[in-house]
Design an enzyme around this catalytic site. Sequence first.
Site, mmCIF file in Angstrom:
data_model
loop_
_atom_site.group_PDB
_atom_site.id
_atom_site.type_symbol
_atom_site.label_atom_id
_atom_site.label_comp_id
_atom_site.label_asym_id
_atom_site.label_seq_id
_atom_site.Cartn_x
_atom_site.Cartn_y
_atom_site.Cartn_z
ATOM 1 N N ASP A 77 -0.257 -0.297 -13.172
ATOM 2 C CA ASP A 77 -0.300 -0.934 -11.492
ATOM 3 C C ASP A 77 0.449 0.046 -10.564
ATOM 4 O OD1 ASP A 77 -0.035 -2.180 -9.193
ATOM 5 O OD2 ASP A 77 0.373 -4.046 -10.036
ATOM 6 N N VAL A 78 -0.308 0.662 -9.723
ATOM 7 C CA VAL A 78 0.435 1.596 -8.892
ATOM 8 C C VAL A 78 1.572 0.978 -8.222
ATOM 9 C CG1 VAL A 78 -1.213 3.378 -8.962
ATOM 10 C CG2 VAL A 78 -1.030 1.766 -7.074
ATOM 11 N N ASN A 104 -4.937 7.853 -4.889
ATOM 12 C CA ASN A 104 -6.097 7.289 -4.559
ATOM 13 C C ASN A 104 -6.325 5.675 -4.193
ATOM 14 O OD1 ASN A 104 -9.335 7.021 -4.133
ATOM 15 N ND2 ASN A 104 -9.075 6.100 -6.034
ATOM 16 N N TYR A 177 -4.591 -3.616 6.162
ATOM 17 C CA TYR A 177 -5.288 -2.321 5.677
ATOM 18 C C TYR A 177 -4.872 -1.223 6.596
ATOM 19 C CZ TYR A 177 -8.712 1.077 3.821
ATOM 20 O OH TYR A 177 -9.359 2.160 3.359
ATOM 21 N N LYS A 181 -2.691 2.290 5.996
ATOM 22 C CA LYS A 181 -3.196 3.704 6.027
ATOM 23 C C LYS A 181 -2.299 4.387 7.327
ATOM 24 C CE LYS A 181 -6.224 3.425 2.843
ATOM 25 N NZ LYS A 181 -6.064 4.286 1.549
HETATM 26 P P1 NAD Z 1 -12.974 0.994 -4.998
HETATM 27 O O1 NAD Z 1 -12.757 -0.422 -4.894
HETATM 28 O O2 NAD Z 1 -14.276 1.560 -5.855
HETATM 29 O O3 NAD Z 1 -11.828 1.753 -5.859
HETATM 30 C C1 NAD Z 1 -10.593 1.418 -5.808
HETATM 31 C C2 NAD Z 1 -9.774 1.757 -6.873
HETATM 32 O O4 NAD Z 1 -8.461 1.249 -6.981
HETATM 33 C C3 NAD Z 1 -10.289 0.923 -8.217
HETATM 34 O O5 NAD Z 1 -10.404 1.595 -9.376
HETATM 35 C C4 NAD Z 1 -9.393 -0.073 -8.281
HETATM 36 O O6 NAD Z 1 -9.291 -0.622 -9.480
HETATM 37 C C5 NAD Z 1 -8.036 0.731 -7.885
HETATM 38 N N1 NAD Z 1 -6.996 -0.158 -7.905
HETATM 39 C C6 NAD Z 1 -6.558 -1.343 -7.012
HETATM 40 N N2 NAD Z 1 -5.355 -1.712 -7.189
HETATM 41 C C7 NAD Z 1 -4.852 -0.772 -8.019
HETATM 42 C C8 NAD Z 1 -3.457 -0.931 -8.440
HETATM 43 N N3 NAD Z 1 -2.570 -1.788 -8.027
HETATM 44 N N4 NAD Z 1 -3.203 0.013 -9.567
HETATM 45 C C9 NAD Z 1 -4.064 0.977 -9.852
HETATM 46 N N5 NAD Z 1 -5.305 0.929 -9.423
HETATM 47 C C10 NAD Z 1 -5.643 0.176 -8.423
HETATM 48 O O7 NAD Z 1 -12.909 1.572 -3.818
HETATM 49 P P2 NAD Z 1 -13.067 2.952 -2.897
HETATM 50 O O8 NAD Z 1 -13.609 2.920 -1.801
HETATM 51 O O9 NAD Z 1 -13.181 4.132 -3.978
HETATM 52 O O10 NAD Z 1 -11.536 3.401 -2.721
HETATM 53 C C11 NAD Z 1 -10.631 4.425 -2.993
HETATM 54 C C12 NAD Z 1 -9.565 4.725 -1.836
HETATM 55 O O11 NAD Z 1 -10.558 5.412 -0.973
HETATM 56 C C13 NAD Z 1 -8.859 3.691 -1.259
HETATM 57 O O12 NAD Z 1 -7.539 4.108 -1.141
HETATM 58 C C14 NAD Z 1 -9.366 3.427 -0.110
HETATM 59 O O13 NAD Z 1 -8.767 2.704 0.923
HETATM 60 C C15 NAD Z 1 -9.995 4.589 0.482
HETATM 61 N N6 NAD Z 1 -11.092 4.579 1.366
HETATM 62 C C16 NAD Z 1 -12.242 4.266 1.029
HETATM 63 C C17 NAD Z 1 -13.310 4.148 1.856
HETATM 64 C C18 NAD Z 1 -14.624 3.681 1.768
HETATM 65 O O14 NAD Z 1 -15.349 3.783 2.643
HETATM 66 N N7 NAD Z 1 -14.894 3.398 0.463
HETATM 67 C C19 NAD Z 1 -13.267 4.592 3.280
HETATM 68 C C20 NAD Z 1 -11.560 5.131 3.562
HETATM 69 C C21 NAD Z 1 -11.016 5.207 2.452
#
Ligand code: NAD
Length: 279
Positions: A77-78, A104, A177, A181
């Site tokens: 857990d990060v 990420n 959120y 960010k």
């Molecule tokens: P996702 O839900 O598919 O992936 C998120 C990942 O983070 C998952 O593997 C989840 O298990 C992991 N995670 C959550 N809590 C955690 C913890 N405590 N410790 C370790 N891992 C943990 O979503 P995504 O869209 O792939 O998101 C990845 C990143 O991209 C995030 O930081 C998100 O804010 C950012 N982001 C996504 C989008 C989008 O449109 N999808 C847009 C902007 C930013």
Amino acid sequence: MTQPADSGRRPEALPLLRGQKALVTGANSGIGLATAIALGRAGADVVVNYVFGREAAEDVVSKIQSFGVRAFAHEADVSDEGQVVGMFARMLEEFGTIDVLVANAGLQRDAALTDMTVEEWHKVIDVNLTGQFLCAREAAKEFLRRGVVPEVSRSAGKIVCMSSVHQIIPWSGHANYAASKGGVLMLMQTLAQELGPHGIRVNAVAPGAIRTPINRSAWDTPEAEQNLLKLIPYRRVGDPDDIADAVTVLASDLMDYVVGTTIYVDGGMTLFPGFATGG
Ligand code: NAD
């Protein structure tokens, strides 16, 4: 005659990161998954961090190993200091060092301000912001200890913070959120300033709307997708590979003079598209 690309999208195995060791947090889903695979395809050995979903993490590991590089999955857990320290200790034990951190992992717990619980607030800040701080701190310790190894990279280490367009675009109903960010932006810039003199590059990638589980409701019906496309001048919802490719190049020496910058990978979402017809 040229061979067809393996994904139909890009050339085979660009060795941009050959011999480098990378850690990607939240690497068993969405953007992290695509990024871990892209780094492996580019020649890096990769630690696939996950917090739940071991099977999905092991699938990512197998895919990366198919490129002839090393990979292992590590549950942590990060937002938990002890677990992050333990994860980096294992990485150093198994891979010897770290060259690239992709911070990420992230999540959303959406609510209108007046409905948002302090637990929802803390959960998002803890994972999205504190998690990046903890991982960056542990990576930086090793970068500083080891310094530059010119045969591997011009830089002593690279940190890529996964941010969001919401580091600068306010977002009603997502105060936790957006605040996390916005914090990532200032964390990234401050670390870039602090670590730059040691040859360490810290940057961010800010995705727009990318098709992943985190935002499924924004694109999984035609009506929702049409609404979303109004916010994207390029009129396409992004996919995880759009982000993975940007991270790979940013982490490579092709971008060695890029320090403290955010690369927006958003189809133009940050161009205030409402002003195309209004204002
Ligand atoms: P996702 O839900 O598919 O992936 C998120 C990942 O983070 C998952 O593997 C989840 O298990 C992991 N995670 C959550 N809590 C955690 C913890 N405590 N410790 C370790 N891992 C943990 O979503 P995504 O869209 O792939 O998101 C990845 C990143 O991209 C995030 O930081 C998100 O804010 C950012 N982001 C996504 C989008 C989008 O449109 N999808 C847009 C902007 C930013």
